[in-house]
Write a protein that holds these residues in place. Structure first.
Motif, mmCIF file in Angstrom:
data_model
loop_
_atom_site.group_PDB
_atom_site.id
_atom_site.type_symbol
_atom_site.label_atom_id
_atom_site.label_comp_id
_atom_site.label_asym_id
_atom_site.label_seq_id
_atom_site.Cartn_x
_atom_site.Cartn_y
_atom_site.Cartn_z
ATOM 1 N N PHE A 90 0.992 -1.274 -0.006
ATOM 2 C CA PHE A 90 -0.025 0.113 0.001
ATOM 3 C C PHE A 90 0.817 1.306 0.117
ATOM 4 C CE2 PHE A 90 -4.228 -1.654 0.701
ATOM 5 C CZ PHE A 90 -4.128 -2.759 1.333
ATOM 6 N N LEU A 101 -3.645 9.543 7.562
ATOM 7 C CA LEU A 101 -3.121 8.969 6.438
ATOM 8 C C LEU A 101 -4.114 8.213 5.642
ATOM 9 C CD1 LEU A 101 -0.191 8.467 5.995
ATOM 10 C CD2 LEU A 101 -0.174 6.327 7.147
ATOM 11 N N ILE A 102 -4.021 8.401 4.153
ATOM 12 C CA ILE A 102 -4.751 7.942 3.249
ATOM 13 C C ILE A 102 -4.124 7.189 2.424
ATOM 14 C CG2 ILE A 102 -6.795 8.410 1.158
ATOM 15 C CD1 ILE A 102 -7.298 9.545 4.042
ATOM 16 N N PHE A 103 -4.661 5.660 2.285
ATOM 17 C CA PHE A 103 -4.061 4.552 1.534
ATOM 18 C C PHE A 103 -4.659 4.531 0.006
ATOM 19 C CE2 PHE A 103 -1.444 2.688 4.848
ATOM 20 C CZ PHE A 103 -1.910 3.083 5.944
ATOM 21 N N PHE B 33 -6.042 5.160 15.320
ATOM 22 C CA PHE B 33 -6.755 5.372 14.137
ATOM 23 C C PHE B 33 -7.633 4.103 14.180
ATOM 24 C CE2 PHE B 33 -4.556 8.987 11.801
ATOM 25 C CZ PHE B 33 -3.556 8.865 12.713
ATOM 26 N N TYR B 35 -9.409 1.796 11.161
ATOM 27 C CA TYR B 35 -9.728 1.650 9.346
ATOM 28 C C TYR B 35 -10.477 0.429 9.440
ATOM 29 C CZ TYR B 35 -5.719 4.722 8.242
ATOM 30 O OH TYR B 35 -4.895 6.004 8.224
ATOM 31 N N LEU B 43 -8.779 0.325 1.901
ATOM 32 C CA LEU B 43 -8.627 0.463 3.507
ATOM 33 C C LEU B 43 -9.424 2.019 3.645
ATOM 34 C CD1 LEU B 43 -5.191 -0.127 4.149
ATOM 35 C CD2 LEU B 43 -7.023 -0.620 5.767
ATOM 36 N N LEU B 45 -10.599 5.063 6.366
ATOM 37 C CA LEU B 45 -10.372 5.617 7.601
ATOM 38 C C LEU B 45 -11.720 5.850 8.214
ATOM 39 C CD1 LEU B 45 -8.485 6.833 9.865
ATOM 40 C CD2 LEU B 45 -8.547 8.950 8.500
ATOM 41 N N LEU B 103 2.654 4.835 11.350
ATOM 42 C CA LEU B 103 1.646 4.006 12.210
ATOM 43 C C LEU B 103 2.233 2.569 12.457
ATOM 44 C CD1 LEU B 103 -1.578 5.404 10.540
ATOM 45 C CD2 LEU B 103 -0.340 6.344 12.553
#
Lengths: 113, 114
Positions: A90, A101-103, B33, B35, B43, B45, B103
């Motif tokens: 990713f 954090l955007i994947f 976080f 997810y 994925l 959030l 993370l």
């Protein structure tokens, strides 16, 4: 809005050959980019990051990534693939000014013996 | 090695039931976080906290999902009532905060709603 794109769902490579997993980004401001790997039935693990400085970033397990501002890319590379590198990879971007954090959608890497 | 702990690892429940997932972040981490991972959406959030305060839960269906941090060692994600479309793997991650910080992810909770 910040985003990353991984154009390939799957990458196949023979063991011992170089591998590349592609990622392009779209951000306003400075890009903070990351690569994570996910093995089956496990959480994601950090591989490497680009915050500032050298465009070639080295990370865990022999992986490296090249930041290219003109092409807005952050491709993951390894000179010689191992069967054990087979996993889901990713790319991610940090949303400016936040911890978010955007994947990307992920790329499955399959390394064949 | 310090790690993020999630419980349960697997949960099978019937539609309409309440589901609670728990996460113990790494000691000293101040961001947490949640997810959700599915084949179709990848994925997503759902929510995140800094110093136990919720900062963003815009990714979470508000009518049925709720996320809390009762204390620094526990984060919870609740679904009430659960629906089949909630079936997914839910990951918790923690970090030290800051633009360059990585993370650390837990092993996830595999949720199946029948």
């Amino acid at each position: 809005a910040q985003s990353v794109a991984q154009p390939e769902d799957q990458v196949n490579v023979a063991e011992g050959n170089p591998l590349t997993v592609k990622c392009t980004y779209s951000v306003s401001g400075n890009p903070y980019l990351f690569w994570y790997v996910q093995y089956p039935n496990r959480g994601l693990q950090f591989l490497l990051k680009y915050i500032t400085g050298d465009n070639l970033v080295k990370g865990s397990y022999g992986f490296e990534a090249e930041f290219n501002k003109s092409q807005t890319s952050f491709h993951l590379k390894k000179p010689s693939a191992l069967v054990s590198d087979s996993a889901l990879y990713f790319c991610a971007v940090r949303v400016g000014g936040t911890d978010k954090l955007i994947f990307g959608t992920g790329t499955r890497l399959q390394v064949f013996p | 090695d310090a790690r993020v702990t999630q419980t349960p690892r697997h949960k099978v429940t019937e539609m309409g039931q309440e589901v609670t997932m728990r996460c113990q972040p790494i000691l000293g981490h101040n961001t947490v976080f949640w997810y959700r991972q599915t084949m179709m959406q990848g994925l997503e959030l759902l929510a995140y906290f800094r110093n136990r305060a919720p900062l963003d839960d815009s990714g979470m269906p508000k009518d049925r999902f709720s996320a809390e941090m009762p204390d620094a060692t526990l984060a919870t994600l609740k679904i009430q009532p659960s629906e089949p479309r909630d079936s997914a793997v839910y990951f918790c991650a923690s970090g030290l905060g800051g633009i360059g910080e990585k993370l650390f992810f837990g092993s996830g909770t595999q949720l199946s709603v029948l």
